[in-house]
Design a protein around this motif. Structure first.
Motif, PDB file in Angstrom:
ATOM      1  N   ASP A  67       3.336  34.485  63.481  1.00 33.28           N
ATOM      2  CA  ASP A  67       3.604  33.398  62.521  1.00 33.28           C
ATOM      3  C   ASP A  67       3.654  33.919  61.085  1.00 33.28           C
ATOM      4  O   ASP A  67       4.516  33.529  60.299  1.00 33.28           O
ATOM      5  CB  ASP A  67       2.544  32.287  62.648  1.00 33.28           C
ATOM      6  CG  ASP A  67       2.739  31.488  63.923  1.00 33.28           C
ATOM      7  OD1 ASP A  67       3.840  31.574  64.508  1.00 33.28           O
ATOM      8  OD2 ASP A  67       1.782  30.805  64.334  1.00 33.28           O
ATOM      9  N   ARG A  68       2.721  34.824  60.766  1.00 30.56           N
ATOM     10  CA  ARG A  68       2.702  35.417  59.410  1.00 30.56           C
ATOM     11  C   ARG A  68       3.964  36.229  59.163  1.00 30.56           C
ATOM     12  O   ARG A  68       4.512  36.252  58.068  1.00 30.56           O
ATOM     13  CB  ARG A  68       1.473  36.309  59.223  1.00 30.56           C
ATOM     14  CG  ARG A  68       0.218  35.569  58.803  1.00 30.56           C
ATOM     15  CD  ARG A  68      -0.806  36.494  58.126  1.00 30.56           C
ATOM     16  NE  ARG A  68      -0.941  37.809  58.754  1.00 30.56           N
ATOM     17  CZ  ARG A  68      -1.663  38.047  59.845  1.00 30.56           C
ATOM     18  NH1 ARG A  68      -2.291  37.076  60.449  1.00 30.56           N
ATOM     19  NH2 ARG A  68      -1.738  39.268  60.338  1.00 30.56           N
ATOM     20  N   LEU A  69       4.409  36.915  60.221  1.00 27.44           N
ATOM     21  CA  LEU A  69       5.619  37.737  60.111  1.00 27.44           C
ATOM     22  C   LEU A  69       6.836  36.863  59.787  1.00 27.44           C
ATOM     23  O   LEU A  69       7.616  37.169  58.871  1.00 27.44           O
ATOM     24  CB  LEU A  69       5.824  38.495  61.431  1.00 27.44           C
ATOM     25  CG  LEU A  69       7.076  39.337  61.600  1.00 27.44           C
ATOM     26  CD1 LEU A  69       7.132  40.444  60.560  1.00 27.44           C
ATOM     27  CD2 LEU A  69       7.136  39.941  63.005  1.00 27.44           C
ATOM     28  N   ILE A  70       6.975  35.750  60.514  1.00 24.68           N
ATOM     29  CA  ILE A  70       8.119  34.858  60.297  1.00 24.68           C
ATOM     30  C   ILE A  70       8.025  34.231  58.896  1.00 24.68           C
ATOM     31  O   ILE A  70       9.026  34.135  58.168  1.00 24.68           O
ATOM     32  CB  ILE A  70       8.173  33.761  61.395  1.00 24.68           C
ATOM     33  CG1 ILE A  70       8.337  34.397  62.785  1.00 24.68           C
ATOM     34  CG2 ILE A  70       9.289  32.753  61.105  1.00 24.68           C
ATOM     35  CD1 ILE A  70       9.591  35.217  62.998  1.00 24.68           C
ATOM     36  N   ARG A 105       0.612  46.455  53.045  1.00 20.50           N
ATOM     37  CA  ARG A 105      -0.018  45.785  54.193  1.00 20.50           C
ATOM     38  C   ARG A 105       0.933  45.768  55.371  1.00 20.50           C
ATOM     39  O   ARG A 105       2.129  45.533  55.190  1.00 20.50           O
ATOM     40  CB  ARG A 105      -0.326  44.317  53.831  1.00 20.50           C
ATOM     41  CG  ARG A 105      -1.286  44.129  52.686  1.00 20.50           C
ATOM     42  CD  ARG A 105      -1.303  42.658  52.332  1.00 20.50           C
ATOM     43  NE  ARG A 105      -1.496  41.858  53.553  1.00 20.50           N
ATOM     44  CZ  ARG A 105      -2.402  40.915  53.671  1.00 20.50           C
ATOM     45  NH1 ARG A 105      -3.204  40.620  52.666  1.00 20.50           N
ATOM     46  NH2 ARG A 105      -2.513  40.235  54.788  1.00 20.50           N
ATOM     47  N   ILE A 106       0.394  45.966  56.575  1.00 21.40           N
ATOM     48  CA  ILE A 106       1.241  46.006  57.777  1.00 21.40           C
ATOM     49  C   ILE A 106       1.957  44.675  58.014  1.00 21.40           C
ATOM     50  O   ILE A 106       3.100  44.636  58.458  1.00 21.40           O
ATOM     51  CB  ILE A 106       0.424  46.433  59.025  1.00 21.40           C
ATOM     52  CG1 ILE A 106       1.342  46.708  60.217  1.00 21.40           C
ATOM     53  CG2 ILE A 106      -0.643  45.407  59.393  1.00 21.40           C
ATOM     54  CD1 ILE A 106       0.662  47.367  61.393  1.00 21.40           C
ATOM     55  N   ASP A 107       1.273  43.552  57.690  1.00 23.36           N
ATOM     56  CA  ASP A 107       1.892  42.248  57.970  1.00 23.36           C
ATOM     57  C   ASP A 107       2.905  41.846  56.890  1.00 23.36           C
ATOM     58  O   ASP A 107       3.597  40.850  57.033  1.00 23.36           O
ATOM     59  CB  ASP A 107       0.833  41.167  58.198  1.00 23.36           C
ATOM     60  CG  ASP A 107      -0.128  41.032  57.048  1.00 23.36           C
ATOM     61  OD1 ASP A 107      -0.080  41.876  56.128  1.00 23.36           O
ATOM     62  OD2 ASP A 107      -0.925  40.085  57.049  1.00 23.36           O
TER      63      ASP A 107
HETATM   64  P1  CMP Z   1       8.808  45.590  61.259  1.00 21.95           P
HETATM   65  O1  CMP Z   1       9.036  47.051  61.379  1.00 21.95           O
HETATM   66  O2  CMP Z   1       9.693  44.768  60.455  1.00 21.95           O
HETATM   67  O3  CMP Z   1       8.790  45.002  62.744  1.00 21.95           O
HETATM   68  C1  CMP Z   1       7.815  44.160  63.267  1.00 21.95           C
HETATM   69  C2  CMP Z   1       6.830  43.712  62.236  1.00 21.95           C
HETATM   70  O4  CMP Z   1       5.667  43.099  62.758  1.00 21.95           O
HETATM   71  C3  CMP Z   1       6.311  44.922  61.484  1.00 21.95           C
HETATM   72  O5  CMP Z   1       7.321  45.387  60.651  1.00 21.95           O
HETATM   73  C4  CMP Z   1       5.066  44.355  60.829  1.00 21.95           C
HETATM   74  O6  CMP Z   1       5.332  43.682  59.615  1.00 21.95           O
HETATM   75  C5  CMP Z   1       4.598  43.354  61.865  1.00 21.95           C
HETATM   76  N1  CMP Z   1       3.498  43.944  62.634  1.00 21.95           N
HETATM   77  C6  CMP Z   1       3.595  44.832  63.643  1.00 21.95           C
HETATM   78  N2  CMP Z   1       2.365  45.139  64.123  1.00 21.95           N
HETATM   79  C7  CMP Z   1       1.482  44.405  63.401  1.00 21.95           C
HETATM   80  C8  CMP Z   1       0.067  44.272  63.414  1.00 21.95           C
HETATM   81  N3  CMP Z   1      -0.665  44.966  64.276  1.00 21.95           N
HETATM   82  N4  CMP Z   1      -0.490  43.440  62.510  1.00 21.95           N
HETATM   83  C9  CMP Z   1       0.264  42.735  61.640  1.00 21.95           C
HETATM   84  N5  CMP Z   1       1.611  42.815  61.578  1.00 21.95           N
HETATM   85  C10 CMP Z   1       2.214  43.648  62.438  1.00 21.95           C
END
Ligand code: CMP
Length: 145
Positions: free
Chosen positions: A58-61, A112-114
């Motif tokens: 959901d955060r990604l979208i 941040r990864i998210d």
């Molecule tokens: P992206 O490479 O655009 O493809 C999938 C996305 O999901 C990734 O970038 C991140 O933004 C998100 N994502 C993947 N793994 C995680 C995780 N473990 N925690 C949060 N976000 C993630």
């Protein structure tokens, strides 16, 4: 071969578009397609459908639809066919910015990864699925050597 990168909303807002594209151009990788678009929820869900059900989905979208992204189709014909996707992913770095090596895009600019700053197709098959989501065939350029 062609592959897709998406310079995600956080990178666009931070003014990193030119810097990110430059990194690929310095390797001789050419731009085959380029556009800026504000993704609708449906488009973001289609792009990331394999992540549906993940805790971060959901955060990604939400992150992908918050602001415009820049879509770039890269022409990697200048590279060895087998290693092209691997090189593009090496230039980008690990998904987790904390693990990404310095000198990679995510290692140098990721926070941040998210809220990842860049997305890249992770295989030839995903490039073939993802490119037509955002580009018509006639919008893609080819180059003569
Ligand atoms: P992206 O490479 O655009 O493809 C999938 C996305 O999901 C990734 O970038 C991140 O933004 C998100 N994502 C993947 N793994 C995680 C995780 N473990 N925690 C949060 N976000 C993630």
């Amino acid at each position: 071969m062609k592959t897709l990168i998406i310079i995600r909303p956080d990178a666009v807002i931070r003014g990193l578009v030119g810097e990110i594209i430059t990194r690929f151009e310095k390797h001789g990788i050419r731009i085959a397609g380029l556009k800026i678009m504000h993704l609708a929820r449906k488009q973001a869900e289609e792009l990331y459908k394999q992540h549906k059900g993940q805790p971060f989905y959901d955060r990604l979208i939400q992150n992908m639809t918050a602001n415009p992204s820049v879509f770039v189709v890269l022409d990697t014909d200048v590279l060895d066919r087998e290693s092209a996707i691997a090189l593009v992913r090496k230039i980008i770095g690990d998904t987790d910015p904390a693990k990404a090596e310095m000198g990679t895009i995510r290692g140098d600019f990721g926070l941040r990864i998210d809220q990842n700053i860049i997305h890249a197709s992770d295989s030839r098959e995903s490039a073939e699925r993802e490119i037509p989501l955002f580009f018509k065939k006639e919008e893609l350029q080819t180059y003569k050597e």
